[in-house]
Design a protein around this motif. Structure first.
Motif, PDB file in Angstrom:
ATOM      1  N   LEU A 117       0.834  -1.206   0.000  1.00 20.40           N
ATOM      2  CA  LEU A 117       0.000   0.000   0.000  1.00 20.40           C
ATOM      3  C   LEU A 117       0.868   1.256   0.000  1.00 20.40           C
ATOM      4  O   LEU A 117       0.592   2.215  -0.733  1.00 20.40           O
ATOM      5  CB  LEU A 117      -0.944   0.001   1.199  1.00 20.40           C
ATOM      6  CG  LEU A 117      -1.911   1.175   1.303  1.00 20.40           C
ATOM      7  CD1 LEU A 117      -2.829   1.213   0.087  1.00 20.40           C
ATOM      8  CD2 LEU A 117      -2.718   1.089   2.576  1.00 20.40           C
ATOM      9  N   GLY A 118       1.923   1.243   0.804  1.00 17.84           N
ATOM     10  CA  GLY A 118       2.855   2.375   0.821  1.00 17.84           C
ATOM     11  C   GLY A 118       3.520   2.570  -0.528  1.00 17.84           C
ATOM     12  O   GLY A 118       3.711   3.700  -0.991  1.00 17.84           O
ATOM     13  N   ALA A 119       3.876   1.472  -1.181  1.00 14.34           N
ATOM     14  CA  ALA A 119       4.501   1.540  -2.508  1.00 14.34           C
ATOM     15  C   ALA A 119       3.530   2.125  -3.526  1.00 14.34           C
ATOM     16  O   ALA A 119       3.929   2.924  -4.388  1.00 14.34           O
ATOM     17  CB  ALA A 119       4.963   0.153  -2.955  1.00 14.34           C
ATOM     18  N   LEU A 120       2.249   1.745  -3.445  1.00 14.73           N
ATOM     19  CA  LEU A 120       1.240   2.282  -4.368  1.00 14.73           C
ATOM     20  C   LEU A 120       1.092   3.788  -4.196  1.00 14.73           C
ATOM     21  O   LEU A 120       1.081   4.544  -5.175  1.00 14.73           O
ATOM     22  CB  LEU A 120      -0.106   1.584  -4.156  1.00 14.73           C
ATOM     23  CG  LEU A 120      -1.268   2.106  -4.993  1.00 14.73           C
ATOM     24  CD1 LEU A 120      -1.044   1.797  -6.467  1.00 14.73           C
ATOM     25  CD2 LEU A 120      -2.574   1.516  -4.503  1.00 14.73           C
ATOM     26  N   VAL A 121       1.000   4.235  -2.954  1.00 13.61           N
ATOM     27  CA  VAL A 121       0.860   5.669  -2.669  1.00 13.61           C
ATOM     28  C   VAL A 121       2.105   6.425  -3.147  1.00 13.61           C
ATOM     29  O   VAL A 121       2.004   7.479  -3.784  1.00 13.61           O
ATOM     30  CB  VAL A 121       0.593   5.910  -1.164  1.00 13.61           C
ATOM     31  CG1 VAL A 121       0.696   7.380  -0.815  1.00 13.61           C
ATOM     32  CG2 VAL A 121      -0.761   5.354  -0.777  1.00 13.61           C
ATOM     33  N   LEU A 122       3.289   5.880  -2.857  1.00 12.43           N
ATOM     34  CA  LEU A 122       4.538   6.515  -3.278  1.00 12.43           C
ATOM     35  C   LEU A 122       4.642   6.555  -4.805  1.00 12.43           C
ATOM     36  O   LEU A 122       5.081   7.552  -5.371  1.00 12.43           O
ATOM     37  CB  LEU A 122       5.722   5.768  -2.678  1.00 12.43           C
ATOM     38  CG  LEU A 122       7.103   6.370  -2.892  1.00 12.43           C
ATOM     39  CD1 LEU A 122       7.177   7.770  -2.274  1.00 12.43           C
ATOM     40  CD2 LEU A 122       8.169   5.472  -2.302  1.00 12.43           C
ATOM     41  N   TRP A 123       4.230   5.488  -5.473  1.00 11.76           N
ATOM     42  CA  TRP A 123       4.260   5.411  -6.932  1.00 11.76           C
ATOM     43  C   TRP A 123       3.410   6.529  -7.546  1.00 11.76           C
ATOM     44  O   TRP A 123       3.853   7.254  -8.429  1.00 11.76           O
ATOM     45  CB  TRP A 123       3.759   4.037  -7.359  1.00 11.76           C
ATOM     46  CG  TRP A 123       3.682   3.771  -8.815  1.00 11.76           C
ATOM     47  CD1 TRP A 123       4.710   3.745  -9.708  1.00 11.76           C
ATOM     48  CD2 TRP A 123       2.502   3.472  -9.551  1.00 11.76           C
ATOM     49  NE1 TRP A 123       4.239   3.440 -10.962  1.00 11.76           N
ATOM     50  CE2 TRP A 123       2.887   3.268 -10.894  1.00 11.76           C
ATOM     51  CE3 TRP A 123       1.160   3.351  -9.212  1.00 11.76           C
ATOM     52  CZ2 TRP A 123       1.977   2.948 -11.895  1.00 11.76           C
ATOM     53  CZ3 TRP A 123       0.254   3.023 -10.208  1.00 11.76           C
ATOM     54  CH2 TRP A 123       0.676   2.832 -11.524  1.00 11.76           C
ATOM     55  N   ILE A 124       2.180   6.681  -7.040  1.00 12.81           N
ATOM     56  CA  ILE A 124       1.281   7.724  -7.552  1.00 12.81           C
ATOM     57  C   ILE A 124       1.846   9.110  -7.255  1.00 12.81           C
ATOM     58  O   ILE A 124       1.852   9.993  -8.126  1.00 12.81           O
ATOM     59  CB  ILE A 124      -0.137   7.552  -6.963  1.00 12.81           C
ATOM     60  CG1 ILE A 124      -0.772   6.263  -7.515  1.00 12.81           C
ATOM     61  CG2 ILE A 124      -1.016   8.759  -7.275  1.00 12.81           C
ATOM     62  CD1 ILE A 124      -2.046   5.849  -6.813  1.00 12.81           C
ATOM     63  N   LEU A 125       2.337   9.325  -6.035  1.00 16.32           N
ATOM     64  CA  LEU A 125       2.910  10.615  -5.647  1.00 16.32           C
ATOM     65  C   LEU A 125       4.099  10.981  -6.537  1.00 16.32           C
ATOM     66  O   LEU A 125       4.185  12.112  -7.031  1.00 16.32           O
ATOM     67  CB  LEU A 125       3.347  10.585  -4.180  1.00 16.32           C
ATOM     68  CG  LEU A 125       4.077  11.830  -3.686  1.00 16.32           C
ATOM     69  CD1 LEU A 125       3.102  12.994  -3.558  1.00 16.32           C
ATOM     70  CD2 LEU A 125       4.772  11.547  -2.378  1.00 16.32           C
ATOM     71  N   LEU A 126       5.001  10.040  -6.778  1.00 10.96           N
ATOM     72  CA  LEU A 126       6.182  10.321  -7.593  1.00 10.96           C
ATOM     73  C   LEU A 126       5.803  10.638  -9.039  1.00 10.96           C
ATOM     74  O   LEU A 126       6.399  11.517  -9.658  1.00 10.96           O
ATOM     75  CB  LEU A 126       7.159   9.153  -7.530  1.00 10.96           C
ATOM     76  CG  LEU A 126       7.909   8.993  -6.211  1.00 10.96           C
ATOM     77  CD1 LEU A 126       8.662   7.673  -6.174  1.00 10.96           C
ATOM     78  CD2 LEU A 126       8.842  10.155  -5.964  1.00 10.96           C
ATOM     79  N   MET A 127       4.816   9.943  -9.572  1.00 17.81           N
ATOM     80  CA  MET A 127       4.394  10.236 -10.946  1.00 17.81           C
ATOM     81  C   MET A 127       3.753  11.621 -11.047  1.00 17.81           C
ATOM     82  O   MET A 127       4.018  12.356 -11.999  1.00 17.81           O
ATOM     83  CB  MET A 127       3.435   9.159 -11.465  1.00 17.81           C
ATOM     84  CG  MET A 127       4.129   7.858 -11.789  1.00 17.81           C
ATOM     85  SD  MET A 127       3.143   6.722 -12.773  1.00 17.81           S
ATOM     86  CE  MET A 127       1.747   6.427 -11.727  1.00 17.81           C
TER      87      MET A 127
END
Length: 151
Positions: A117-127
């Motif tokens: 879940l943290g990776a998903l949030v970080l992925w969206i934030l970075l994009m």
């Protein structure tokens, strides 16, 4: 001093290069084929966003083909962040198979879900940050990424 637009040879005030014969009045194509980056026509913010699309895989691709420092930083950060998370998830799967049992498997599965879940949030934030042309630095990974990208 004037230089050839095609090969870089010093030409003085000549209209044609004595080395490659390129016309200096018109925009010349580089000699020996195209040396332009495959991402030359791609806007920097879009290239930065694409560095994160498939995680560390697109990070590797953009680190190899793009020469712009800002894009290379995002490509390197993508490799470090999502490559690291990939290794952590593999280690959790391995550990859950070693520990076994309801308690061990349950705790490690919960930890895996939180990391996912943290990776998903970080992925969206970075994009999103890359598309807005903002340099968002993930705390530990940014220092490693700057070393990789040469920024």
């Amino acid at each position: 001093m004037a230089f050839c637009k095609s090969c870089g040879q010093e030409i003085g005030s000549a209209n044609f290069c004595s080395k490659c014969g390129a016309n200096q009045g018109a925009a010349a194509a580089p000699a020996g084929g195209s040396s332009a980056s495959p991402t030359e026509g791609l806007a920097e913010n879009v290239a930065g966003l694409l560095c994160y699309v498939l995680g560390w895989l697109t990070g590797i691709i953009f680190l190899m083909i793009d020469k712009r420092p800002w894009v290379r930083f995002h490509a390197a950060q993508s490799i470090v962040v999502f490559g690291g998370l990939f290794v952590i998830r593999i280690a959790l799967i391995f550990m859950s198979s070693l520990i076994g049992g309801i308690l061990g498997y349950g705790l490690l599965s919960m930890l895996g879900l939180v990391i996912g879940l943290g990776a998903l949030v970080l992925w969206i934030l970075l994009m999103i940050k890359a598309y807005k042309h903002e340099t968002f630095k993930v705390p530990i990974a940014a220092g490693i990424a700057e070393g990789i990208s040469g920024k």
